[in-house]
Enzyme design. Structure first.
Site, PDB file in Angstrom:
ATOM      1  N   LYS A 105     -37.264 -43.822 -11.066  1.00 33.05           N
ATOM      2  CA  LYS A 105     -36.332 -44.573 -10.231  1.00 33.05           C
ATOM      3  C   LYS A 105     -36.550 -44.191  -8.770  1.00 33.05           C
ATOM      4  O   LYS A 105     -36.600 -43.011  -8.441  1.00 33.05           O
ATOM      5  CB  LYS A 105     -34.905 -44.291 -10.650  1.00 33.05           C
ATOM      6  N   PRO A 107     -35.752 -43.328  -4.933  1.00 34.55           N
ATOM      7  CA  PRO A 107     -34.577 -42.659  -4.374  1.00 34.55           C
ATOM      8  C   PRO A 107     -33.618 -43.677  -3.761  1.00 34.55           C
ATOM      9  O   PRO A 107     -34.036 -44.709  -3.238  1.00 34.55           O
ATOM     10  CB  PRO A 107     -35.175 -41.745  -3.294  1.00 34.55           C
ATOM     11  N   HIS A 108     -32.343 -43.385  -3.857  1.00 30.01           N
ATOM     12  CA  HIS A 108     -31.280 -44.181  -3.258  1.00 30.01           C
ATOM     13  C   HIS A 108     -31.073 -45.534  -3.933  1.00 30.01           C
ATOM     14  O   HIS A 108     -30.338 -46.354  -3.409  1.00 30.01           O
ATOM     15  CB  HIS A 108     -31.504 -44.380  -1.748  1.00 30.01           C
ATOM     16  N   CYS A 109     -31.707 -45.806  -5.058  1.00 33.41           N
ATOM     17  CA  CYS A 109     -31.432 -47.037  -5.807  1.00 33.41           C
ATOM     18  C   CYS A 109     -30.333 -46.742  -6.813  1.00 33.41           C
ATOM     19  O   CYS A 109     -30.343 -45.701  -7.465  1.00 33.41           O
ATOM     20  CB  CYS A 109     -32.686 -47.530  -6.539  1.00 33.41           C
ATOM     21  N   LEU A 110     -29.408 -47.672  -6.946  1.00 35.84           N
ATOM     22  CA  LEU A 110     -28.302 -47.486  -7.897  1.00 35.84           C
ATOM     23  C   LEU A 110     -28.753 -47.783  -9.303  1.00 35.84           C
ATOM     24  O   LEU A 110     -29.647 -48.490  -9.578  1.00 35.84           O
ATOM     25  CB  LEU A 110     -27.137 -48.387  -7.517  1.00 35.84           C
TER      26      LEU A 110
END
Length: 110
Positions: A105, A107-110
């Site tokens: 994933k 970074p900073h993705c929900l």
């Protein structure tokens, strides 16, 4: 969550991202995309391969803004815009493209 590809179960984290980058294949991408209700087309593959190369080179799956920028630089302005990427990969292009490409994933993705 896990994916079965050609009779082999691919291990994932709890959000469906592959745990082993080396287990990815075009067939795995098809299975993952299907789980996301995305039908892969010829337009998806250059982006998926580019994201995998970025990860190999920099050990990073880019977040949305960086993804748009690098796709624009490498594949041209038609591919490198957020609306186009959202049409291909849905509401969170960086997250879903990374998942389909077998990457962690971003970074900073929900």
């Amino acid at each position: 969550m896990s994916y079965e590809v050609n009779g082999i179960v691919l291990a994932t984290d709890d959000r469906g991202f592959l745990l082993d980058l080396n287990e990815w294949s075009p067939e795995a991408a098809q299975v993952i995309a299907q789980q996301l209700d995305i039908a892969l087309t010829d337009s998806h593959w250059p982006i998926l391969h580019l994201l995998r190369q970025i990860y190999i080179d920099f050990d990073l799956a880019p977040a949305n803004r960086a993804m748009v920028k690098v796709v624009k630089e490498k594949l041209g302005p038609d591919a490198g815009n957020s609306i186009y990427l959202m049409q291909l990969f849905g509401g969170s292009p960086a997250r879903d493209a990374a998942k389909i490409a077998g990457l962690p994933k971003p970074p900073h993705c929900l």
